[in-house]
Write an enzyme that holds these catalytic residues in place. Structure first.
Site, PDB file in Angstrom:
ATOM      1  N   HIS A  51       0.861  -1.180   0.000  1.00 12.27           N
ATOM      2  CA  HIS A  51       0.000   0.000   0.000  1.00 12.27           C
ATOM      3  C   HIS A  51       0.900   1.233   0.000  1.00 12.27           C
ATOM      4  O   HIS A  51       2.055   1.172   0.434  1.00 12.27           O
ATOM      5  CB  HIS A  51      -0.903  -0.004   1.245  1.00 12.27           C
ATOM      6  CG  HIS A  51      -2.026  -0.997   1.177  1.00 12.27           C
ATOM      7  ND1 HIS A  51      -3.039  -1.064   2.097  1.00 12.27           N
ATOM      8  CD2 HIS A  51      -2.289  -1.975   0.265  1.00 12.27           C
ATOM      9  CE1 HIS A  51      -3.887  -2.027   1.765  1.00 12.27           C
ATOM     10  NE2 HIS A  51      -3.445  -2.604   0.662  1.00 12.27           N
ATOM     11  N   GLU A  53       1.081   3.809   1.834  1.00 14.40           N
ATOM     12  CA  GLU A  53       1.628   4.216   3.139  1.00 14.40           C
ATOM     13  C   GLU A  53       2.841   3.371   3.529  1.00 14.40           C
ATOM     14  O   GLU A  53       3.854   3.885   4.025  1.00 14.40           O
ATOM     15  CB  GLU A  53       0.575   4.057   4.256  1.00 14.40           C
ATOM     16  CG  GLU A  53      -0.709   4.808   4.047  1.00 14.40           C
ATOM     17  CD  GLU A  53      -1.774   3.982   3.330  1.00 14.40           C
ATOM     18  OE1 GLU A  53      -1.469   3.367   2.280  1.00 14.40           O
ATOM     19  OE2 GLU A  53      -2.915   3.953   3.807  1.00 14.40           O
ATOM     20  N   CYS A  81      -5.976   1.775   6.001  1.00  8.22           N
ATOM     21  CA  CYS A  81      -6.616   0.548   6.501  1.00  8.22           C
ATOM     22  C   CYS A  81      -5.932   0.144   7.808  1.00  8.22           C
ATOM     23  O   CYS A  81      -4.940   0.750   8.219  1.00  8.22           O
ATOM     24  CB  CYS A  81      -6.476  -0.572   5.465  1.00  8.22           C
ATOM     25  SG  CYS A  81      -4.784  -1.187   5.281  1.00  8.22           S
ATOM     26  N   CYS A  84      -2.128  -0.506   7.508  1.00  4.09           N
ATOM     27  CA  CYS A  84      -1.312   0.705   7.325  1.00  4.09           C
ATOM     28  C   CYS A  84      -1.348   1.605   8.553  1.00  4.09           C
ATOM     29  O   CYS A  84      -0.335   2.207   8.920  1.00  4.09           O
ATOM     30  CB  CYS A  84      -1.782   1.465   6.097  1.00  4.09           C
ATOM     31  SG  CYS A  84      -1.412   0.544   4.589  1.00  4.09           S
TER      32      CYS A  84
END
Lengths: 149, 149
Positions: A51, A53, A81, A84
């Site tokens: 992801h 992040e 999420c 993360c």
């Protein structure tokens, strides 16, 4: 000059063009120096942890040769999420700014409520930055996916 | 022949020797073929996301050129933290086996309770595998740290 969230949004648009869920992130220090601008790369890297992040944290930590980012800020176009968010907390990032909220995920909202009430987590969280733009990009992406499938 | 948890434990012992929090992980498919055996490398890689589980997922997905691990099992010497648990769920791993429980983290236990009750998360979770051995290694590690500090 583009704001940090606008730069993160440009990354999200790039992700869209590459057929990835369009999320972008940016990490900057207190002085406003940018250390990472990244986009979601799940498909490109065959990595469910890639992801925006996580990639931003890994890049910044590598550059700083430190696994702690006290005083740093992360800007993300979508509410991080659970994975993360906890990566951000593990990295001791001081401020999280995000654009669109992931309101459909009610359990995620509970996690954010718990964290904002618990002083153990020393993080400031700001939501709704360029929200509509960030949200529209995601809506368009998933609409395109539904039409294709 | 060593069990999968014993192999993960050997990784944890290696982490201990390298002054990392001693956690090891292993991913295998249905037939018992091992795709990754990894250890915590936060310090070595300057990466707060480099927990054994994340490294195992990334390695396996890279090898399989897939970001989904349906049918695969992960063995971890310590109950995965929130970040790793959600990485495991994102990767759609089918079975999680862990050794020591992280009982001090009460909010983590609540997350596990929620996940085990929610059929959306299609994962089987088994705890307490070689628990004492896995737990003792962690206790020894943190005891050594306290003596040094």
């Amino acid at each position: 000059m583009k704001s940090f969230m606008e730069i993160a949004f440009s990354e999200a648009k790039l992700a869209f063009l590459k057929d990835e869920v369009p999320v972008g992130a940016l990490i900057a220090d207190r002085k406003g120096q940018i250390f990472a601008k990244t986009r979601n790369k799940n498909r490109e890297l065959n990595d469910p942890t890639a992801h925006a992040e996580i990639l931003a944290i890994r890049k910044t930590c590598k550059e700083l040769k430190s696994n702690k980012l006290f005083g740093y800020s992360i800007y993300v176009t979508l509410q991080p999420c659970e994975m993360c968010l906890h990566a951000i907390l593990n990295a001791r990032i001081s401020r999280l700014y995000y654009g669109a909220s992931d309101l459909e995920n009610t359990s995620l909202q509970k996690v954010y409520n718990t964290i904002s009430k618990n002083k153990k987590f020393n993080i400031e969280i700001y939501s709704g930055i360029n929200e509509k733009k960030c949200s529209d990009l995601l809506i368009n992406f998933f609409r395109t996916k539904r039409i294709k499938s």
